[in-house]
Design a protein around this motif. Structure first.
Motif, mmCIF file in Angstrom:
data_model
loop_
_atom_site.group_PDB
_atom_site.id
_atom_site.type_symbol
_atom_site.label_atom_id
_atom_site.label_comp_id
_atom_site.label_asym_id
_atom_site.label_seq_id
_atom_site.Cartn_x
_atom_site.Cartn_y
_atom_site.Cartn_z
ATOM 1 N N GLN A 18 0.816 -1.210 0.000
ATOM 2 C CA GLN A 18 0.000 0.000 0.000
ATOM 3 C C GLN A 18 0.855 1.267 0.000
ATOM 4 O O GLN A 18 0.422 2.313 -0.515
ATOM 5 C CB GLN A 18 -0.943 -0.007 1.206
ATOM 6 C CG GLN A 18 -0.269 0.084 2.563
ATOM 7 C CD GLN A 18 -1.264 -0.074 3.698
ATOM 8 O OE1 GLN A 18 -2.249 -0.790 3.597
ATOM 9 N NE2 GLN A 18 -1.003 0.621 4.810
ATOM 10 N N ALA A 19 2.077 1.193 0.547
ATOM 11 C CA ALA A 19 2.953 2.361 0.566
ATOM 12 C C ALA A 19 3.299 2.812 -0.850
ATOM 13 O O ALA A 19 3.525 3.997 -1.101
ATOM 14 C CB ALA A 19 4.225 2.055 1.348
ATOM 15 N N ALA A 20 3.330 1.866 -1.781
ATOM 16 C CA ALA A 20 3.625 2.209 -3.177
ATOM 17 C C ALA A 20 2.553 3.128 -3.769
ATOM 18 O O ALA A 20 2.792 3.808 -4.766
ATOM 19 C CB ALA A 20 3.743 0.927 -4.011
ATOM 20 N N PHE A 21 1.386 3.157 -3.144
ATOM 21 C CA PHE A 21 0.283 4.002 -3.623
ATOM 22 C C PHE A 21 0.079 5.226 -2.731
ATOM 23 O O PHE A 21 -0.920 5.931 -2.866
ATOM 24 C CB PHE A 21 -1.008 3.184 -3.690
ATOM 25 C CG PHE A 21 -0.985 2.090 -4.717
ATOM 26 C CD1 PHE A 21 -1.385 2.329 -6.017
ATOM 27 C CD2 PHE A 21 -0.532 0.822 -4.378
ATOM 28 C CE1 PHE A 21 -1.357 1.315 -6.966
ATOM 29 C CE2 PHE A 21 -0.502 -0.197 -5.315
ATOM 30 C CZ PHE A 21 -0.913 0.049 -6.619
ATOM 31 N N GLY A 22 1.010 5.476 -1.812
ATOM 32 C CA GLY A 22 0.915 6.663 -0.962
ATOM 33 C C GLY A 22 0.344 6.429 0.414
ATOM 34 O O GLY A 22 0.183 7.374 1.193
ATOM 35 N N TYR A 23 0.043 5.177 0.746
ATOM 36 C CA TYR A 23 -0.522 4.871 2.057
ATOM 37 C C TYR A 23 0.607 4.536 3.032
ATOM 38 O O TYR A 23 0.946 3.381 3.240
ATOM 39 C CB TYR A 23 -1.489 3.689 1.962
ATOM 40 C CG TYR A 23 -2.745 3.983 1.172
ATOM 41 C CD1 TYR A 23 -3.901 4.415 1.816
ATOM 42 C CD2 TYR A 23 -2.770 3.829 -0.214
ATOM 43 C CE1 TYR A 23 -5.055 4.687 1.102
ATOM 44 C CE2 TYR A 23 -3.925 4.093 -0.943
ATOM 45 C CZ TYR A 23 -5.061 4.526 -0.278
ATOM 46 O OH TYR A 23 -6.202 4.797 -1.005
ATOM 47 N N HIS A 24 1.188 5.578 3.623
ATOM 48 C CA HIS A 24 2.297 5.378 4.559
ATOM 49 C C HIS A 24 1.834 5.424 6.016
ATOM 50 O O HIS A 24 2.288 4.641 6.842
ATOM 51 C CB HIS A 24 3.368 6.453 4.339
ATOM 52 C CG HIS A 24 4.114 6.311 3.060
ATOM 53 N ND1 HIS A 24 5.370 6.836 2.870
ATOM 54 C CD2 HIS A 24 3.802 5.694 1.885
ATOM 55 C CE1 HIS A 24 5.795 6.566 1.644
ATOM 56 N NE2 HIS A 24 4.845 5.883 1.030
ATOM 57 N N THR A 25 0.965 6.366 6.320
ATOM 58 C CA THR A 25 0.455 6.542 7.678
ATOM 59 C C THR A 25 -1.011 6.947 7.603
ATOM 60 O O THR A 25 -1.497 7.383 6.556
ATOM 61 C CB THR A 25 1.225 7.631 8.442
ATOM 62 O OG1 THR A 25 1.075 8.881 7.733
ATOM 63 C CG2 THR A 25 2.702 7.304 8.541
#
Length: 237
Positions: free
Chosen positions: A104-111
């Motif tokens: 999901q981080a690859a799509f901008g979902y970091h925090t």
């Protein structure tokens, strides 16, 4: 500034107005993406999920995979609790789900911050905001964000159930008479029972009767609660 967002989502008349209010609120508290989801459980059938937000197109399929939702620590928290969850990469690493965070981080979902409201009759409202930046390090600022999200969710839940859930899955709305609705509309404008009676061409006693009947049908103890609930149910605008 946020007060206008609360009123806008409360009074949204359709899905587009609801989505616009949700996206505006998300941007103003400093997040990039949002997902507002209604869940309706049905006896002997799969639960009905209806969502609005701005999930990146490439992530849509991944975000809806049942297998992932059963592994996702944030989703598991939301299923069991109404307390908001503040999540980071560490949330996934500590539960052995680092691979989900990487995806999901690859799509901008970091925090992000997410919460669920568990309502009567098998209905649930989930609201989550996410971004690609670290969360604030100042505890007071983070607490403010969580409080803003909770307050917005309280305002948004009834509207979400009204505009997102298909009519066949909605609980029956109270049947107010035209006079009762008129009395509530003028009460919303700040009119007293005497003024409502004068406007509608009825006695003050009859105006009070209409307002009291509306309160009873809506399950409210004050006329102000009745106005707010009628707004949330879309009975008055």
């Amino acid at each position: 500034m946020l007060q206008g967002n609360y009123q806008a989502v409360l009074e949204a008349r359709d899905i587009e107005e609801f989505r616009t209010a949700v996206l505006r609120f998300t941007g103003e508290i400093g997040f990039n993406t949002v997902s507002a989801v209604t869940v309706v459980e049905r006896s002997g059938q799969d639960a009905e999920f209806i969502a609005v937000g701005n999930t990146p197109a490439g992530y849509e399929e991944a975000s809806q995979r049942v297998a992932d939702s059963r592994r996702d620590p944030v989703m598991q928290h939301l299923k069991r609790q109404s307390v908001p969850v503040i999540w980071t990469q560490r949330t996934y690493v500590e539960t052995g789900m680092a691979d989900l965070w990487e995806e999901q981080a690859a799509f901008g979902y970091h925090t992000g911050v997410a919460m669920a409201l568990h309502l009567p009759e098998g209905r649930h409202f989930l609201l989550g905001v996410d971004r690609d930046l670290p969360l604030p390090t100042d505890p007071r600022e983070l607490t403010r964000i969580v409080a803003d999200l909770q307050l917005f969710a309280v305002h948004a839940q009834d509207t979400a159930m009204r505009v997102l859930v298909p009519p066949a899955l909605q609980p029956e709305r109270p049947a107010l008479t035209p006079r009762e609705l008129e009395a509530l509309r003028w009460t919303m404008e700040g009119k007293t029972a005497w003024e409502v009676g004068a406007i509608l061409g009825i006695s003050q006693r009859t105006a009070v009767l209409h307002i009291n009947n509306a309160m009873h049908k809506l399950g409210c103890t004050t006329k102000h609660q009745a106005v707010l609930k009628a707004l949330r149910l879309g009975l008055i605008h």
